[in-house]
Design a protein around this motif. Structure first.
Motif, PDB file in Angstrom:
ATOM      1  N   ALA A 217      12.316 -49.561  76.101  1.00 35.37           N
ATOM      2  CA  ALA A 217      12.603 -49.341  74.678  1.00 35.37           C
ATOM      3  C   ALA A 217      13.109 -47.933  74.407  1.00 35.37           C
ATOM      4  CB  ALA A 217      11.352 -49.608  73.841  1.00 35.37           C
ATOM      5  N   ARG A 218      12.971 -47.031  75.372  1.00 33.80           N
ATOM      6  CA  ARG A 218      13.521 -45.687  75.185  1.00 33.80           C
ATOM      7  C   ARG A 218      15.012 -45.791  74.869  1.00 33.80           C
ATOM      8  NH1 ARG A 218      11.028 -40.978  77.587  1.00 33.80           N
ATOM      9  NH2 ARG A 218       8.986 -41.443  78.485  1.00 33.80           N
ATOM     10  N   GLY A 219      15.455 -45.021  73.902  1.00 33.69           N
ATOM     11  CA  GLY A 219      16.858 -45.030  73.530  1.00 33.69           C
ATOM     12  C   GLY A 219      17.216 -46.092  72.509  1.00 33.69           C
ATOM     13  N   LEU A 220      16.255 -46.922  72.111  1.00 35.93           N
ATOM     14  CA  LEU A 220      16.546 -48.007  71.169  1.00 35.93           C
ATOM     15  C   LEU A 220      17.204 -47.487  69.899  1.00 35.93           C
ATOM     16  CD1 LEU A 220      16.240 -50.974  70.209  1.00 35.93           C
ATOM     17  CD2 LEU A 220      13.976 -50.340  69.338  1.00 35.93           C
ATOM     18  N   LEU A 221      16.737 -46.346  69.394  1.00 36.26           N
ATOM     19  CA  LEU A 221      17.260 -45.792  68.136  1.00 36.26           C
ATOM     20  C   LEU A 221      18.285 -44.691  68.365  1.00 36.26           C
ATOM     21  CD1 LEU A 221      13.915 -45.642  66.123  1.00 36.26           C
ATOM     22  CD2 LEU A 221      15.676 -47.420  66.077  1.00 36.26           C
ATOM     23  N   GLY A 222      18.755 -44.554  69.601  1.00 35.20           N
ATOM     24  CA  GLY A 222      19.724 -43.506  69.880  1.00 35.20           C
ATOM     25  C   GLY A 222      19.051 -42.147  69.965  1.00 35.20           C
ATOM     26  N   ARG A 223      19.843 -41.130  69.842  1.00 36.43           N
ATOM     27  CA  ARG A 223      19.361 -39.751  69.993  1.00 36.43           C
ATOM     28  C   ARG A 223      19.042 -39.148  68.622  1.00 36.43           C
ATOM     29  NH1 ARG A 223      23.163 -34.902  72.362  1.00 36.43           N
ATOM     30  NH2 ARG A 223      21.524 -33.374  72.853  1.00 36.43           N
ATOM     31  N   ASN A 224      17.862 -38.548  68.498  1.00 34.25           N
ATOM     32  CA  ASN A 224      17.463 -37.797  67.295  1.00 34.25           C
ATOM     33  C   ASN A 224      17.419 -38.652  66.034  1.00 34.25           C
ATOM     34  OD1 ASN A 224      17.335 -35.402  68.842  1.00 34.25           O
ATOM     35  ND2 ASN A 224      19.537 -35.056  68.570  1.00 34.25           N
ATOM     36  N   HIS A 225      16.876 -39.843  66.137  1.00 37.88           N
ATOM     37  CA  HIS A 225      16.732 -40.698  64.962  1.00 37.88           C
ATOM     38  C   HIS A 225      15.507 -40.253  64.174  1.00 37.88           C
ATOM     39  CE1 HIS A 225      16.210 -44.279  62.478  1.00 37.88           C
ATOM     40  NE2 HIS A 225      17.452 -44.635  62.823  1.00 37.88           N
ATOM     41  N   PRO A 226      15.580 -40.230  62.831  1.00 37.19           N
ATOM     42  CA  PRO A 226      14.450 -39.727  62.034  1.00 37.19           C
ATOM     43  C   PRO A 226      13.176 -40.562  62.140  1.00 37.19           C
ATOM     44  CG  PRO A 226      16.168 -40.664  60.621  1.00 37.19           C
ATOM     45  CD  PRO A 226      16.752 -40.536  61.987  1.00 37.19           C
ATOM     46  N   LEU A 227      13.272 -41.807  62.583  1.00 36.86           N
ATOM     47  CA  LEU A 227      12.069 -42.635  62.739  1.00 36.86           C
ATOM     48  C   LEU A 227      11.451 -42.522  64.130  1.00 36.86           C
ATOM     49  CD1 LEU A 227      13.090 -45.962  60.952  1.00 36.86           C
ATOM     50  CD2 LEU A 227      11.463 -44.238  60.138  1.00 36.86           C
ATOM     51  N   HIS A 228      12.165 -41.885  65.041  1.00 41.76           N
ATOM     52  CA  HIS A 228      11.704 -41.830  66.433  1.00 41.76           C
ATOM     53  C   HIS A 228      11.011 -40.504  66.710  1.00 41.76           C
ATOM     54  CE1 HIS A 228      12.795 -41.473  70.966  1.00 41.76           C
ATOM     55  NE2 HIS A 228      11.564 -41.898  70.797  1.00 41.76           N
ATOM     56  N   PHE A 229       9.770 -40.582  67.164  1.00 47.19           N
ATOM     57  CA  PHE A 229       9.001 -39.387  67.490  1.00 47.19           C
ATOM     58  C   PHE A 229       8.659 -39.417  68.973  1.00 47.19           C
ATOM     59  CE2 PHE A 229       8.614 -40.276  63.051  1.00 47.19           C
ATOM     60  CZ  PHE A 229       8.851 -39.038  62.477  1.00 47.19           C
ATOM     61  N   ARG A 230       8.656 -38.238  69.593  1.00 45.30           N
ATOM     62  CA  ARG A 230       8.577 -38.170  71.050  1.00 45.30           C
ATOM     63  C   ARG A 230       7.383 -37.362  71.552  1.00 45.30           C
ATOM     64  NH1 ARG A 230      12.628 -35.176  72.753  1.00 45.30           N
ATOM     65  NH2 ARG A 230      12.743 -36.153  74.797  1.00 45.30           N
ATOM     66  N   GLN A 231       6.805 -36.537  70.718  1.00 44.86           N
ATOM     67  CA  GLN A 231       5.734 -35.644  71.153  1.00 44.86           C
ATOM     68  C   GLN A 231       4.434 -35.963  70.408  1.00 44.86           C
ATOM     69  OE1 GLN A 231       7.051 -33.987  73.519  1.00 44.86           O
ATOM     70  NE2 GLN A 231       9.216 -33.760  72.973  1.00 44.86           N
ATOM     71  N   ASN A 232       3.325 -35.527  70.977  1.00 45.32           N
ATOM     72  CA  ASN A 232       2.004 -35.605  70.323  1.00 45.32           C
ATOM     73  C   ASN A 232       1.611 -37.025  69.910  1.00 45.32           C
ATOM     74  OD1 ASN A 232       1.509 -32.614  70.194  1.00 45.32           O
ATOM     75  ND2 ASN A 232       3.345 -32.710  68.909  1.00 45.32           N
TER      76      ASN A 232
END
Length: 643
Positions: free
Chosen positions: A332-347
């Motif tokens: 599922a990584r990359g589903l929303l593309g790069r730097n999408h406002p709904l996608h969070f990567r840390q914490n």
């Protein structure tokens, strides 16, 4: 004293007296005769005598079972067959090539299965590998287990000793079925040529139905070769002399006839219907009601969400329309593309503790989620998964689902979106998560500026990779420390553009995944991120890339060691034994295999971007490339970088 005999007993005694003498023996003989007839009929059935009465053997035909295998693969849309050559499976390879299926031979059987796995993940169809008997098959075990845990629909075709020689000490003959039953959803050994087509169709359907996974079909050598070759090997040339010789010869001739009876009669070759579980409307509605009352909802989307029948684009639209903040994992990584406002990567751990409703959409509460301990007891958990056991793992100890839905994840998310259309959530929740992301990213920027005594700062190198990675790239990751760092810093540019081994944590997937990825998407740039330990498994396959003209680019984070293991081993046990490697010239080894090689070190530290661009251009010109990057060692626990 006189005893009165009851009337019923008197009648039985009278009947017994009236019975003819010796009547028991004809009954016994009749029973014995019936048993003998039944045994003979059963033996005739097992020997195929009845079938042979209705279905003849074409002794003049030069066709072979490999053609039946290839026909089924072609009818199922298979475009690539990965293999390492062996005499047991030669007919399959030759027939597949004749039907336009591209046969790609690797230097190790495990690579062939990894490549089939990549094809399955990226296309949503069944990836296929064929290997020879015995050691050829045992070499694939790790890759098959990896596919099982990653839930990839892979078909493994395995050669085997001829049917009559199994369990008699034939070359490379082992109990392959017992080996693969624990690893595969479906296992079958084909015993007659006419059974090849229905067995393969059933295997292909099983691989994709329910929870996808690998399947195994064993193809003994005598069901694959033409009649005249099998006859020559099976039937003695000399005429029988004694009774025993005649019986043996009859048995062999009949076995040959049963092997080929009805072999070339037309049969359906196309796909069978698939059984894909779906959430019920009632379950979806209950989940809609739970989410409609949420203040801080969160979604964890795993690999299962990308399975057919829901396309990646349709799933992306559904997630965007829902508007729920999400973390993406696995495929599922990359589903929303790069730097999408709904996608969070840390914490992620902190976010899960604060969420009031968590949707585990294909995410599993195994070690990746601390067995469920990262979930808050006060949160309402919605979990959806095709596999019930996986869906509820550890729910009896550390967490409890509010709603558990066994069904296809992608379809469920789309239905959830339809039920919640128009629903919005307060922006401050997403902003709180975004602020935590910014803080973690600032930490990485600071690490990238840390000086090292020698070699390159891996965080800085990976930041530059992130900066120049093209939009049409596919990322293949294979390693420990270097790949762990990359997972934080390098973002896939779109859906189905990230390939990692999955929950099994297998090293050595890189070359096979890259091979499958480039064949599936020839217009994409395949960038492989390797640790130097992991690259040892894949180096020889650059010969495969060169021979088959498959340009991929490998970036090796070379810190001369099994650093992920060493760090813990030294701190806990005080020894670095078996963890040290050397700064090997992997780029020169690549040159020796006919590929291109580049070196990045302290000497050309100011030319990192140029070297990467040059390697990218070489790849675009059709050459596989290895970039050997000498790096220092990272430790994210305290933010230090060691030499």
């Amino acid at each position: 004293m006189k005893v009165k005999v009851p009337r019923g007993c008197q009648l039985m005694e009278t009947a017994a007296a009236a019975a003819p003498a010796g009547g028991f023996f004809p009954s016994f003989l009749l029973l014995g005769f019936g048993t003998l007839v039944a045994a003979l009929l059963g033996a005739a059935h097992r020997l195929g005598l009845f079938y042979q009465l209705m279905h003849k053997v074409d002794t003049a035909s030069i066709r072979h079972g490999g053609e039946n295998v290839a026909a089924v693969l072609k009818a199922h849309g298979v475009r690539f067959l990965f293999t390492l050559a062996g005499g047991h499976i030669s007919p399959v390879l030759v027939a597949s090539e004749k039907l336009g299926i591209r046969v790609v031979d690797t230097r190790h059987e495990v690579t062939a299965v990894f490549a089939a796995d990549a094809v399955a993940r990226l296309t949503g169809t069944v990836g296929v590998a064929a290997v020879t008997a015995g050691p050829g098959l045992t070499n694939t075990v790790t890759a098959v287990k990896n596919a099982q845990i990653a839930q990839s629909p892979v078909l493994l075709l395995g050669g085997a000793a001829s049917t009559l020689l199994q369990n008699r000490g034939a070359l490379q003959a082992v109990d392959q079925m017992s080996l693969f039953r624990p690893l595969c959803k479906f296992c079958a050994s084909v015993r007659r040529v006419r059974d090849i087509i229905p067995t393969l169709r059933a295997a292909m359907a099983a691989a994709q139905s329910g929870t996808p996974g690998p399947v195994f079909v064993e193809l003994p050598i005598d069901v694959l070769y033409p009649y005249f070759i099998v006859q020559k090997e099976m039937i003695p040339a000399k005429s029988p002399k004694g009774l025993v010789d005649r019986v043996v010869r009859w048995y062999l001739v009949n076995s040959l006839a049963n092997l080929f009876a009805g072999a070339w009669e037309p049969q359906p070759e196309g796909p069978l219907p698939l059984d894909i579980p779906q959430a019920s409307p009632q379950q979806v509605q209950r989940c809609v009601e739970i989410l409609s009352r949420a203040k801080r909802p969160l979604m964890l989307i795993g690999s299962q969400a990308l399975l057919p029948p829901t396309s990646a684009d349709k799933l992306r639209v559904a997630v965007e329309t829902l508007g729920i903040p999400c973390f993406l994992a696995g495929m599922a990584r990359g589903l929303l593309g790069r730097n999408h406002p709904l996608h969070f990567r840390q914490n992620r751990r902190a976010a899960l503790k604060k969420a009031d409703v968590v949707v585990l959409a294909g995410a599993v509460c195994d070690f990746r989620l601390s067995y469920g301990r990262v979930l808050s007891r006060s949160s309402k958990i919605i979990v959806v998964n095709r596999d019930r056991k996986e869906m509820l793992i550890n729910s009896d100890i550390f967490w409890k689902p509010q709603e558990a839905v066994q069904g296809d994840v992608g379809s469920f998310v789309v239905k959830l979106m339809e039920g919640l259309r128009g629903q919005t959530w307060a922006s401050d929740w997403a902003e709180e998560l975004r602020q935590a992301d910014r803080q973690k990213e600032q930490t990485f920027r600071e690490k990238a500026l840390m000086p090292v005594a020698e070699h390159l700062n891996p965080v800085r190198v990976l930041q530059l990779v992130e900066d120049i990675l093209p939009d049409n790239s596919i990322l293949v990751v294979d390693g420990g420390d270097f790949v762990g760092t990359a997972a934080y810093l390098v973002q896939p540019r779109g859906p189905l553009c990230w390939l990692d081994p999955g929950a099994f944590g297998t090293l050595g997937v890189g070359a096979g995944f890259a091979l499958g990825a480039k064949l599936c998407r020839p217009d994409a740039e395949v960038w492989c991120l390797f640790g130097d330990g992991a690259f040892g498994y894949s180096l020889i396959e650059f010969d495969t890339f060169v021979r088959h003209k498959i340009p991929v680019m490998a970036l090796i984070g070379n810190d001369a060691g099994w650093t992920q293991i060493s760090r813990e081993q030294v701190s806990c046990l005080g020894s670095n034994v078996a963890c040290g490697l050397t700064y090997t010239d992997y780029h020169k080894a690549a040159l020796g295999l006919g590929a291109q090689g580049q070196l990045l070190s302290r000497e050309n530290e100011d030319q990192v971007v140029k070297v990467l661009r040059d390697a990218q251009q070489q790849c675009q010109d059709g050459h596989p490339v290895v970039v050997n990057i000498l790096i220092g060692r990272t430790d994210f626990r305290d933010g230090s970088i060691a030499v």
